[in-house]
Design a protein around this motif. Structure first.
Motif, PDB file in Angstrom:
ATOM      1  N   SER A 123      62.347  60.136 -24.025  1.00 32.16           N
ATOM      2  CA  SER A 123      62.529  59.027 -23.186  1.00 32.16           C
ATOM      3  C   SER A 123      61.454  59.035 -22.370  1.00 32.16           C
ATOM      4  N   LEU A 124      61.185  60.004 -21.663  1.00 34.08           N
ATOM      5  CA  LEU A 124      59.799  60.048 -20.773  1.00 34.08           C
ATOM      6  C   LEU A 124      58.702  59.990 -21.276  1.00 34.08           C
ATOM      7  N   ALA A 125      58.423  60.507 -22.555  1.00 28.58           N
ATOM      8  CA  ALA A 125      57.306  60.330 -23.542  1.00 28.58           C
ATOM      9  C   ALA A 125      57.091  58.882 -23.701  1.00 28.58           C
ATOM     10  N   ARG A 126      58.043  58.174 -24.007  1.00 26.29           N
ATOM     11  CA  ARG A 126      57.988  56.765 -24.510  1.00 26.29           C
ATOM     12  C   ARG A 126      57.530  55.909 -23.162  1.00 26.29           C
ATOM     13  N   GLU A 127      58.042  56.287 -21.899  1.00 21.98           N
ATOM     14  CA  GLU A 127      57.710  55.686 -20.620  1.00 21.98           C
ATOM     15  C   GLU A 127      56.122  55.941 -20.241  1.00 21.98           C
ATOM     16  N   GLN A 128      55.711  57.391 -20.877  1.00 20.85           N
ATOM     17  CA  GLN A 128      54.416  57.653 -20.367  1.00 20.85           C
ATOM     18  C   GLN A 128      53.334  57.092 -21.581  1.00 20.85           C
ATOM     19  N   ARG A 129      54.043  56.723 -22.836  1.00 21.97           N
ATOM     20  CA  ARG A 129      53.307  56.240 -23.802  1.00 21.97           C
ATOM     21  C   ARG A 129      52.599  57.539 -24.452  1.00 21.97           C
ATOM     22  N   VAL A 130      53.101  58.613 -24.450  1.00 21.19           N
ATOM     23  CA  VAL A 130      52.533  59.797 -25.272  1.00 21.19           C
ATOM     24  C   VAL A 130      53.273  60.236 -26.273  1.00 21.19           C
ATOM     25  N   GLN A 131      52.841  61.263 -27.151  1.00 25.56           N
ATOM     26  CA  GLN A 131      53.500  61.616 -28.290  1.00 25.56           C
ATOM     27  C   GLN A 131      54.715  62.380 -27.744  1.00 25.56           C
TER      28      GLN A 131
END
Length: 312
Positions: free
Chosen positions: A168-176
């Motif tokens: 979920s955090l990766a989606r927020e940061q727009r990273v893989q």
């Protein structure tokens, strides 16, 4: 779970320590000749067996093998891990590297130098580090993918809720995000809620399976063959596995192995792959990896799976 066909993964933990370089080269050659692709290592392998008190021996051996076999890099995929390597010799877990952004980047840079490669195909977070904000770890792993240093990233020995939170955090940061799980799993299971003697091992749970299936994550299993306990009388299963369910499962295992003219180990590996799991197999001799690769030809029926399920 994994949408691609499961594969046998060569575990290289003992290379450079309990398994000498010449023997390791022979095993690696046999693995590739037999169609194997994935090599699994870690920057901490195997500090507990190395007089230096720090890891790196396994990666060193793989790097030497790659240099000695021009062109073989294109035939294999390399997975390594950061998190557990001691920063001070003979001081673990007190000095184990964590999952701060700096620790992740420094750890990977050292791994690349030992391996002699420009990137790894899978980078694992070897264990949780709850002293570091998960946002920081997620960002560091995502940056490595963006740079091309790691093709894929995954979480080993993490609770399912932590993996989902990280994604979920990766989606927020727009990273893989992490797209793979690595956990301990085999056909026999310990008694529920029984502590394991091996520090840091985390068993595959129903929550992990649910997460993998819902999100399409790959699942790799370690200790898949229980350190030889399925086939060696001198290596009995650990005490937490001493319960009636194990006895029943082993009886079915022997019956199925006889029916399919396969070894116990091959049936176990075939069972794991039928679950969509990529089993990691360590080897100290060429014939062991040859036996493991032959498990790809073993075909378990739905009825075989049902018999194992009832026994457990």
């Amino acid at each position: 779970m994994n949408i691609t066909a499961p594969q046998i993964v060569l575990g290289t933990m003992d290379f450079g320590t309990r398994v000498g370089a010449d023997q390791a080269f022979a095993i690696l050659d046999s693995f590739v000749a037999g169609g194997g692709v994935w090599l699994d290592t870690a920057n901490c392998y195997s500090f507990w067996a190395d007089p230096s008190g720090v890891g790196g021996a396994s990666e060193d051996v793989i790097g030497s093998w790659l240099r000695a076999r021009p062109g073989v890099r294109d035939a294999v995929r390399i997975a390594t891990k950061v998190r557990q390597n001691p920063l001070v010799a003979h001081s673990w877990p007190q000095s184990a590297e964590g999952l701060s952004a700096r620790a992740v980047h420094v750890g990977v840079e050292k791994s690349l130098r030992r391996l002699g490669v420009e990137h790894v195909d899978m980078l694992w977070a070897h264990a949780e580090d709850r002293t570091v904000p998960l946002e920081e770890t997620v960002g560091a792993f995502g940056e490595l993918v963006a740079r091309g240093t790691a093709v894929r990233i995954g979480a080993a020995n993490h609770a399912a809720w932590r993996v989902e939170r990280a994604r979920s955090l990766a989606r927020e940061q727009r990273v893989q995000p992490w797209t793979a799980l690595q956990l301990r799993h085999s056909l026999v299971q310990p008694r529920p809620l029984t502590p394991l003697a091996e520090a840091g091992h985390r068993m595959l749970t129903a929550d992990d399976v649910d997460l993998a299936r819902s999100e399409g994550l790959a699942v790799w299993s370690y200790s898949s063959l229980m350190w030889g306990s399925y086939v060696r009388a001198d290596k009995p299963l650990p005490q937490p596995y001493d319960h009636p369910g194990t006895t029943r499962v082993l009886t079915v295992l022997d019956d199925v192995a006889t029916e399919l003219a396969a070894t116990r180990n091959q049936i176990v590996l075939a069972w794991l792959m039928r679950q969509g799991i990529d089993p990691i197999v360590g080897a100290s001799r060429v014939e062991q990896i040859e036996e493991a690769l032959a498990a790809r030809r073993v075909r378990l029926s739905d009825e075989h799976l049902a018999r194992f399920a009832r026994a457990r």
